[in-house]
Design a protein around this motif. Structure first.
Motif, mmCIF file in Angstrom:
data_model
loop_
_atom_site.group_PDB
_atom_site.id
_atom_site.type_symbol
_atom_site.label_atom_id
_atom_site.label_comp_id
_atom_site.label_asym_id
_atom_site.label_seq_id
_atom_site.Cartn_x
_atom_site.Cartn_y
_atom_site.Cartn_z
ATOM 1 N N ALA A 1 -14.498 -41.088 -14.678
ATOM 2 C CA ALA A 1 -15.306 -39.875 -14.736
ATOM 3 C C ALA A 1 -16.151 -39.708 -13.484
ATOM 4 O O ALA A 1 -16.918 -38.758 -13.366
ATOM 5 C CB ALA A 1 -16.207 -39.887 -15.962
ATOM 6 N N ILE A 2 -16.012 -40.632 -12.530
ATOM 7 C CA ILE A 2 -16.731 -40.573 -11.262
ATOM 8 C C ILE A 2 -15.730 -40.266 -10.160
ATOM 9 O O ILE A 2 -14.697 -40.932 -10.050
ATOM 10 C CB ILE A 2 -17.449 -41.907 -10.971
ATOM 11 N N PHE A 3 -16.020 -39.258 -9.340
ATOM 12 C CA PHE A 3 -15.137 -38.949 -8.236
ATOM 13 C C PHE A 3 -15.667 -39.562 -6.946
ATOM 14 O O PHE A 3 -16.788 -39.292 -6.527
ATOM 15 C CB PHE A 3 -14.986 -37.439 -8.036
ATOM 16 N N GLY A 4 -14.849 -40.396 -6.337
ATOM 17 C CA GLY A 4 -15.184 -41.014 -5.059
ATOM 18 C C GLY A 4 -13.924 -41.552 -4.422
ATOM 19 O O GLY A 4 -12.801 -41.283 -4.864
ATOM 20 N N SER A 5 -14.075 -42.359 -3.384
ATOM 21 C CA SER A 5 -12.918 -42.831 -2.637
ATOM 22 C C SER A 5 -12.076 -43.830 -3.413
ATOM 23 O O SER A 5 -10.951 -44.130 -3.012
ATOM 24 C CB SER A 5 -13.378 -43.463 -1.314
ATOM 25 N N HIS A 6 -12.606 -44.359 -4.549
ATOM 26 C CA HIS A 6 -11.805 -45.299 -5.341
ATOM 27 C C HIS A 6 -10.585 -44.631 -5.968
ATOM 28 O O HIS A 6 -9.661 -45.322 -6.409
ATOM 29 C CB HIS A 6 -12.672 -45.928 -6.439
ATOM 30 N N LEU A 7 -10.571 -43.282 -6.026
ATOM 31 C CA LEU A 7 -9.417 -42.559 -6.557
ATOM 32 C C LEU A 7 -8.340 -42.330 -5.504
ATOM 33 O O LEU A 7 -7.281 -41.777 -5.806
ATOM 34 C CB LEU A 7 -9.857 -41.207 -7.131
ATOM 35 N N LEU A 8 -8.618 -42.715 -4.267
ATOM 36 C CA LEU A 8 -7.689 -42.492 -3.153
ATOM 37 C C LEU A 8 -7.216 -43.831 -2.599
ATOM 38 O O LEU A 8 -7.923 -44.839 -2.712
ATOM 39 C CB LEU A 8 -8.396 -41.697 -2.047
ATOM 40 N N PRO A 9 -6.027 -43.868 -2.004
ATOM 41 C CA PRO A 9 -5.558 -45.119 -1.387
ATOM 42 C C PRO A 9 -6.522 -45.573 -0.298
ATOM 43 O O PRO A 9 -7.118 -44.760 0.401
ATOM 44 C CB PRO A 9 -4.195 -44.734 -0.797
ATOM 45 N N LEU A 10 -6.660 -46.886 -0.168
ATOM 46 C CA LEU A 10 -7.504 -47.430 0.888
ATOM 47 C C LEU A 10 -6.889 -47.090 2.242
ATOM 48 O O LEU A 10 -5.739 -47.422 2.520
ATOM 49 C CB LEU A 10 -7.643 -48.945 0.749
ATOM 50 N N LEU B 1 -14.747 -41.219 4.762
ATOM 51 C CA LEU B 1 -13.781 -40.538 5.623
ATOM 52 C C LEU B 1 -12.505 -40.202 4.850
ATOM 53 O O LEU B 1 -11.844 -39.202 5.133
ATOM 54 C CB LEU B 1 -13.469 -41.411 6.834
ATOM 55 N N ALA B 2 -12.161 -41.023 3.842
ATOM 56 C CA ALA B 2 -10.962 -40.744 3.042
ATOM 57 C C ALA B 2 -11.139 -39.479 2.218
ATOM 58 O O ALA B 2 -10.218 -38.660 2.094
ATOM 59 C CB ALA B 2 -10.657 -41.933 2.129
ATOM 60 N N VAL B 3 -12.326 -39.282 1.634
ATOM 61 C CA VAL B 3 -12.591 -38.077 0.843
ATOM 62 C C VAL B 3 -12.579 -36.856 1.748
ATOM 63 O O VAL B 3 -12.016 -35.801 1.399
ATOM 64 C CB VAL B 3 -13.939 -38.207 0.098
ATOM 65 N N MET B 4 -13.178 -36.953 2.923
ATOM 66 C CA MET B 4 -13.198 -35.820 3.850
ATOM 67 C C MET B 4 -11.778 -35.442 4.274
ATOM 68 O O MET B 4 -11.413 -34.264 4.328
ATOM 69 C CB MET B 4 -14.054 -36.149 5.075
ATOM 70 N N LYS B 5 -10.929 -36.439 4.553
ATOM 71 C CA LYS B 5 -9.557 -36.165 4.950
ATOM 72 C C LYS B 5 -8.777 -35.517 3.805
ATOM 73 O O LYS B 5 -8.016 -34.565 4.011
ATOM 74 C CB LYS B 5 -8.865 -37.450 5.381
ATOM 75 N N ALA B 6 -8.964 -36.044 2.586
ATOM 76 C CA ALA B 6 -8.237 -35.495 1.438
ATOM 77 C C ALA B 6 -8.605 -34.032 1.202
ATOM 78 O O ALA B 6 -7.730 -33.199 0.917
ATOM 79 C CB ALA B 6 -8.525 -36.334 0.193
ATOM 80 N N LEU B 7 -9.889 -33.693 1.322
ATOM 81 C CA LEU B 7 -10.304 -32.306 1.138
ATOM 82 C C LEU B 7 -9.780 -31.420 2.262
ATOM 83 O O LEU B 7 -9.392 -30.274 2.032
ATOM 84 C CB LEU B 7 -11.831 -32.217 1.070
ATOM 85 N N ASN B 8 -9.782 -31.935 3.487
ATOM 86 C CA ASN B 8 -9.267 -31.161 4.612
ATOM 87 C C ASN B 8 -7.821 -30.739 4.402
ATOM 88 O O ASN B 8 -7.402 -29.664 4.835
ATOM 89 C CB ASN B 8 -9.370 -31.977 5.907
ATOM 90 N N GLU B 9 -7.043 -31.582 3.728
ATOM 91 C CA GLU B 9 -5.615 -31.327 3.566
ATOM 92 C C GLU B 9 -5.266 -30.693 2.226
ATOM 93 O O GLU B 9 -4.111 -30.339 1.999
ATOM 94 C CB GLU B 9 -4.853 -32.644 3.725
ATOM 95 N N GLU B 10 -6.255 -30.539 1.339
ATOM 96 C CA GLU B 10 -5.983 -30.042 -0.008
ATOM 97 C C GLU B 10 -6.005 -28.519 -0.063
ATOM 98 O O GLU B 10 -6.745 -27.873 0.683
ATOM 99 C CB GLU B 10 -7.033 -30.602 -0.986
ATOM 100 N N LYS B 11 -5.195 -27.944 -0.947
ATOM 101 C CA LYS B 11 -5.223 -26.508 -1.192
ATOM 102 C C LYS B 11 -6.244 -26.227 -2.288
ATOM 103 O O LYS B 11 -5.996 -26.481 -3.462
ATOM 104 C CB LYS B 11 -3.837 -26.004 -1.608
ATOM 105 N N LEU B 12 -7.389 -25.711 -1.890
ATOM 106 C CA LEU B 12 -8.475 -25.409 -2.819
ATOM 107 C C LEU B 12 -8.558 -23.909 -3.028
ATOM 108 O O LEU B 12 -8.491 -23.134 -2.064
ATOM 109 C CB LEU B 12 -9.804 -25.935 -2.278
#
Length: 382
Positions: free
Chosen positions: A29-38, A102-113
């Motif tokens: 229920a927490i959104f952070g870099s743990h949801l993304l690959p290292l 930096l992983a969260v920033m990259k994921a948002l940069n590439e995501e279709k929002l």
């Protein structure tokens, strides 16, 4: 250096080494870099270093090296200008510095929002490289999830007794560590409520509402007032802050069923002058017993949402009108004494986020310790 987090992602002028670490959070229920690959990124100390560090990052990612293999880097404070927030920690306080992932920033940069805004951190492409790879790849721009208030405001019977505090807020921060914008963060609201807790000695649960948000300002400008500048240069505008700010009407409700305690809370509210970095005007506070709530876009927990991957959050945002707001800090280390810290043990921390919905009957929120070293403002379920 290759890194996972960097202060220079916010301000390339910082003379602060980047960070290589991983948040120890398992709660879905927490959104952070743990949801993304290292992932490792080039986070250079200067633009001249970026080519070498990009090559190092590419090699580390190709070999899928773990932090145990490559090593954790948690530097001391080297730049006295870094932000240090005092947060309650183990019956005392800790000085916490939020550092963007930096992983969260990259994921948002590439995501279709469905709703987003490209925010310019650095308009000069060459200088943008100092911010780190995700920002350099977009020539100084980052994509922010835009939380827009849509639908109907909630106003209706609320079967609880509470203190209602309303005010006109000016120049409040409407962005959250360059991940989302458009709504104040729960961390900022919770900080203001903690001021009331210190004043009254009470543990308070709060709800928050907002309406009439004026145009968002993406950078504030000031005059060049350096005493050695030529007279005509002193009037030249310069960017002094690139926070996203706005004016709005706000409401805070504080759970309370005791008239004497309510009077103490009201007296503390009368002294409240600041919220989320902005100023408060036209403040009013009163005790309300089982009465109607005024119409606001109220914050409420998003349907007990849990997702163990990034895609679930994007689907909720794009298809179910969920709003992504900062709700806490996941510590990257145990707080420890450091040079240049604010007389308290210091820790680097990754900002973490939750989904909320607007317009529903408000939920009450309170600061909780989640997953050990994660400080979160979560719904009390009241």
């Amino acid at each position: 250096m290759i890194a996972t987090h960097s202060n220079k992602a916010i301000d390339s002028r910082m003379k602060q080494e980047p960070i290589r670490a991983r948040i120890g959070v398992s709660n879905p229920a927490i959104f952070g870099s743990h949801l993304l690959p290292l992932t490792y990124f080039a986070a250079p100390f200067s633009a001249a270093d970026i080519r070498h560090e990009r090559e190092q990052a590419a090699e580390a990612n190709a070999q899928q090296l773990s932090l145990d293999e490559i090593g954790i880097e948690l530097p001391d404070i080297e730049d006295g200008r870094i932000k240090q927030l005092l947060v309650p920690y183990l019956n005392d306080y800790a000085a916490v510095t939020p550092v963007p992932s930096l992983a969260v920033m990259k994921a948002l940069n590439e995501e279709k929002l469905a709703s987003h805004h490209w925010h310019c951190l650095q308009p000069v492409g060459a200088a943008a490289s100092n911010h780190g790879d995700p920002i350099a790849a977009k020539r100084g721009f980052i994509k922010l999830q835009h939380n827009k208030c849509t639908g109907d405001m909630y106003s209706g019977r609320f079967h609880k007794s509470f203190v209602l505090f309303t005010a006109y807020a000016q120049n409040i921060n409407m962005s959250a560590c360059y991940v989302s914008m458009g709504l104040p963060a729960l961390t900022g609201i919770g900080g203001a409520v903690h001021v009331l807790e210190r004043e009254t000695g009470l543990a308070l649960s709060f709800g928050f509402g907002i309406k009439n948000i004026e145009n968002l300002t993406h950078a504030s400008r000031g005059a060049n007032s350096h005493r050695t500048a030529l007279k005509h240069q002193k009037a030249m505008p310069m960017v002094v802050s690139n926070e996203v700010t706005s004016n709005a009407e706000i409401a805070i409700i504080i759970a309370c069923d005791d008239a004497d305690k309510a009077q103490a809370i009201i007296a503390a509210c009368d002294k409240l002058q600041r919220l989320c970095g902005g100023s408060l005007f036209e403040q009013q506070a009163r005790f309300v017993s089982n009465n109607d709530l005024p119409p606001y876009f109220w914050y409420a927990q998003f349907d007990d949402f849990e997702s163990d991957d990034w895609r679930g959050y994007i689907t909720a945002i794009n298809q179910r009108s969920a709003k992504l707001v900062q709700s806490g800090y996941a510590l990257l280390e145990q707080p420890r004494p450091k040079k240049l810290a604010r007389n308290y043990p210091h820790a680097w921390a990754e900002p973490v986020f939750s989904l909320i919905k607007l317009g529903s009957p408000p939920d009450f929120f309170r600061l909780e310790h989640v997953d050990g070293n994660c400080l979160m403002w979560t719904s009390t379920g009241e």
